[in-house]
Structures are given as C-alpha cells and as structure tokens.
Design an enzyme around this catalytic site. Structure first.
Site, PDB file in Angstrom:
ATOM      1  N   ARG A  99      27.040  81.087 -73.917  1.00 41.46           N
ATOM      2  CA  ARG A  99      28.334  80.519 -74.309  1.00 41.46           C
ATOM      3  C   ARG A  99      28.315  79.934 -75.721  1.00 41.46           C
ATOM      4  O   ARG A  99      29.363  79.628 -76.258  1.00 41.46           O
ATOM      5  CB  ARG A  99      28.780  79.481 -73.273  1.00 41.46           C
ATOM      6  CG  ARG A  99      29.146  80.148 -71.951  1.00 41.46           C
ATOM      7  CD  ARG A  99      29.577  79.158 -70.904  1.00 41.46           C
ATOM      8  NE  ARG A  99      28.472  78.351 -70.425  1.00 41.46           N
ATOM      9  CZ  ARG A  99      28.595  77.318 -69.606  1.00 41.46           C
ATOM     10  NH1 ARG A  99      29.785  76.960 -69.175  1.00 41.46           N
ATOM     11  NH2 ARG A  99      27.532  76.652 -69.199  1.00 41.46           N
ATOM     12  N   GLN A 100      27.111  79.804 -76.306  1.00 42.15           N
ATOM     13  CA  GLN A 100      27.045  79.359 -77.715  1.00 42.15           C
ATOM     14  C   GLN A 100      27.043  80.603 -78.597  1.00 42.15           C
ATOM     15  O   GLN A 100      26.035  80.955 -79.204  1.00 42.15           O
ATOM     16  CB  GLN A 100      25.791  78.524 -77.932  1.00 42.15           C
ATOM     17  CG  GLN A 100      25.823  77.214 -77.153  1.00 42.15           C
ATOM     18  CD  GLN A 100      24.687  76.298 -77.552  1.00 42.15           C
ATOM     19  OE1 GLN A 100      24.396  76.128 -78.740  1.00 42.15           O
ATOM     20  NE2 GLN A 100      24.045  75.695 -76.569  1.00 42.15           N
ATOM     21  N   LYS A 195      44.184  76.845 -69.856  1.00 46.08           N
ATOM     22  CA  LYS A 195      43.367  75.622 -69.716  1.00 46.08           C
ATOM     23  C   LYS A 195      43.061  75.006 -71.065  1.00 46.08           C
ATOM     24  O   LYS A 195      43.009  75.715 -72.074  1.00 46.08           O
ATOM     25  CB  LYS A 195      42.079  75.943 -68.949  1.00 46.08           C
ATOM     26  CG  LYS A 195      40.841  76.185 -69.781  1.00 46.08           C
ATOM     27  CD  LYS A 195      39.575  76.408 -68.959  1.00 46.08           C
ATOM     28  CE  LYS A 195      38.453  76.813 -69.908  1.00 46.08           C
ATOM     29  NZ  LYS A 195      37.277  77.345 -69.261  1.00 46.08           N
TER      30      LYS A 195
HETATM   31  C1  R5P Z   1      34.507  79.994 -69.989  1.00 40.85           C
HETATM   32  O1  R5P Z   1      34.737  80.614 -70.998  1.00 40.85           O
HETATM   33  C2  R5P Z   1      33.748  80.613 -68.855  1.00 40.85           C
HETATM   34  O2  R5P Z   1      34.254  81.866 -68.524  1.00 40.85           O
HETATM   35  C3  R5P Z   1      33.763  79.713 -67.649  1.00 40.85           C
HETATM   36  O3  R5P Z   1      35.095  79.541 -67.232  1.00 40.85           O
HETATM   37  C4  R5P Z   1      33.158  78.373 -67.939  1.00 40.85           C
HETATM   38  O4  R5P Z   1      31.973  78.541 -68.633  1.00 40.85           O
HETATM   39  C5  R5P Z   1      32.910  77.615 -66.669  1.00 40.85           C
HETATM   40  O5  R5P Z   1      32.374  76.368 -66.978  1.00 40.85           O
HETATM   41  P1  R5P Z   1      32.687  75.108 -66.085  1.00 40.85           P
HETATM   42  O6  R5P Z   1      32.378  75.506 -64.650  1.00 40.85           O
HETATM   43  O7  R5P Z   1      31.756  74.062 -66.600  1.00 40.85           O
HETATM   44  O8  R5P Z   1      34.116  74.751 -66.279  1.00 40.85           O
END
Ligand code: R5P
Length: 317
Positions: A99-100, A195
């Site tokens: 994710r980074q 979101k």
């Molecule tokens: C975001 O871009 C991903 O697809 C996930 O929605 C996110 O990484 C989920 O993270 P968390 O459960 O901490 O909200």
C-alpha cells in the site's frame, strides 16, 4: 514427467501451513532447510537439499512481523542463489508494504518499489504473487511477475451460497473494478461507497452510489487490515436498509483493533483466504471463515515449472 526431482519448494516461517498444502497438492515433499538465529538475534538459513541447477520456489508472505519475514525471504533467496539454483521464484502470497506505492504527500518513500528492488537484488528471477493491492505493482518489479487473484476462490464460495437480491459493494473507489468483476461473476447489482481516510487507522464511509435497501450485500476488498474500511461501509449500508452483509477479501491482515471492530459491526460473515495465517484470537472469532488458495498456487507453480501459461488458469472465470 511430473513431479520431477528438478522442482524444489521451500518455505519461510510466515505461513508453513500454506506451503505444506501446496506441496501436498503437487505431491512433493517440502524442501529441507534450517532457519535459526545467532545469539545476537541475526537470522541464519541453511538449505539442506541439493539445489544446484534446480527450479526453486521460496514461499513467504511478508505479513506480521513484516520486516522479519521480509529479511528472512531475502536471506533465503541469497542462500539459493549462492547454492547455484537454476531459477528462483519468490512466491509471495501476501506482499507487505504494497500500500506504500506512491508519494501521496511530500517527503515519504515509495516502499513497495524499494521492496520489489531488494527482492530482485537478493536473487529472485521471478515473482508469483496474489492480489498485489494494485495490479500496476507488477511493474515495480524488473523481473517477470505472475499475478494471481483470490477473487476466484472467494467468488466460488459466494456463488455456492446462492445469495438472492445481491448487490456487490465496493467499500471505496479503488476497488470499483474488483467489485464489478464480482458482480459480473455472481450476477448481482453494483454499488460503491465514497470513503474518507483520516489516518492509517480511521476511515469514514460518507456516501453510497447505488441501491442497497432491501438487498443482500457482498462487500469485496483486497485487504482487511484495521477493518475500518469494511466496518464503516457495513454500518452505512445497514443504515440505508441493507439486509445481510458479507465481506470477501483476499488478505486477512486483521491488525490491531480489527477483531473488536468486526465484533461490533453488523456483518454476517467475513471470508478471507489463507495467504496470511489467522492469529489464535482471530481463529476464535465467530464469523471469520478462511478459504485456501493452495490449489491455485500449486497449479501456478506447476505451470511455471513446466513453462506453461499461467494466465490460462483464469480463462472462463
Ligand atoms: C484500500 O485501498 C484497500 O483496498 C483496503 O480497503 C484497505 O487497505 C483496508 O484497510 P483497513 O482495513 O485498515 O481499512
């Protein structure tokens, strides 16, 4: 002739159960290796099988403890390279740091690219990964990447549930295409949640585009980490009159307060895969189900070993 003595699969310590299941699928024993520590805490790995000229696969999810598992993978790759393996594939069911993948503010690293670089430098000739968060992460590696998806086993499971009045909900804009693929496989309507992320731990679902009232919801995501995304979206769809809410995600990271959040949210079932082993606490959770990706990984490894097409695994699904 398959399996051949030329194929070797080794496992790091992050997900031995998955590596065992893959070897069982392929009908071969797991490669012999000793993972130990020096008294000062440094890790040391010794591969016990002869790998000279062999086609070697190392399985390691870089899940928690992320850095420890990552370093272990790097040491494994270096070890196999120096032992003269012919080809080394890093099998990374869950790729931490994915994710980074961009500079979304000043003075931050792009750690996904850094990690991709060091995996290739350590000795990987190829990578086999599952749901790399964003498909373009394949381009972060300057070596071939075979990219699998947990969507197949998850879709199969939800198809078996025969959910009527189904709406597939993407809990954020980034997952829209994934949700559309689920909707087309399962035959449901599509909706999307807008979101807002306040921090790594806090998100707020603000609005929904699409109809959820009186519908059964499948919310799909690649990762459930703190569960903020899916819980916040689940509360919103419930408030707007949704009936049952299911969550399907490939990687059950389930960090920090995820279990508490899931326990306090009206979600009927959370389904993840075994790319990351569940913690003992998570195993006790009432409505978390785990599906295995072992057959899919085993089949992909078999095809890579035979130099056959991996993408044809996904035809007609
Ligand atoms: C975001 O871009 C991903 O697809 C996930 O929605 C996110 O990484 C989920 O993270 P968390 O459960 O901490 O909200």
């Amino acid at each position: 002739m398959f399996p051949s003595d030329n194929l070797k699969i080794f496992s790091g310590s992050s997900n031995v159960a998955l590596a065992d299941a893959v070897c069982k699928y392929l009908g071969i024993p797991i490669g012999g290796a000793k993972i130990d520590r020096f008294p000062d805490g440094e890790k040391v790995i010794r591969v016990e099988d002869d790998v000279r000229g062999r086609d070697c696969f190392v399985m390691q999810s870089t899940c928690r403890p992320v850095d420890e598992h990552l370093v272990e993978l790097l040491i494994y790759l270096d070890c196999l390279r120096r032992a003269s393996a012919n080809r080394i594939t890093a099998v990374i069911p869950y790729f931490g740091y994915a994710r980074q993948d961009r500079k979304d503010e000043g003075r931050v690293p792009i750690t996904a690219k850094l990690v991709a670089n060091i995996i290739a430098t350590a000795g990987a000739d190829r990578v086999l990964a599952i749901d790399l968060h964003a498909r373009q992460l394949q381009g972060f590696f300057d070596i071939p990447v075979d990219h699998l998806t947990g969507e197949l086993v998850l879709s199969e499971y939800f198809r078996g549930k025969k959910i009527d009045k189904l709406t597939v909900v993407s809990p954020d804009v980034g997952n829209m295409k994934m949700a559309a693929r689920y909707a087309s496989r399962l035959g449901g309507e599509l909706a999307i949640v807008h979101k807002k992320r306040m921090s790594g731990r806090e998100v707020e679902a603000l609005e929904i585009i699409g109809e959820v009232e009186g519908r059964n919801i499948l919310m799909c995501d690649d990762i459930v980490a703190t569960a903020g995304t899916v819980c916040s979206a689940a509360k919103l769809v419930k408030k707007r009159g949704a009936e049952k809410v299911y969550v399907g995600a490939t990687h059950g990271v389930l960090a920090e307060q995820a279990l508490e959040r899931l326990g306090q949210t009206p979600i009927d079932e959370v389904v993840v895969t075994d790319t990351i082993p569940l913690s003992e606490r998570a195993k006790k959770h009432d409505n978390i189900k785990v599906l295995t990706v072992s057959a899919m990984l085993g089949e992909a490894i078999k095809r890579i070993h035979r130099n056959e097409s991996v993408s044809s695994l996904f035809n007609n699904v």
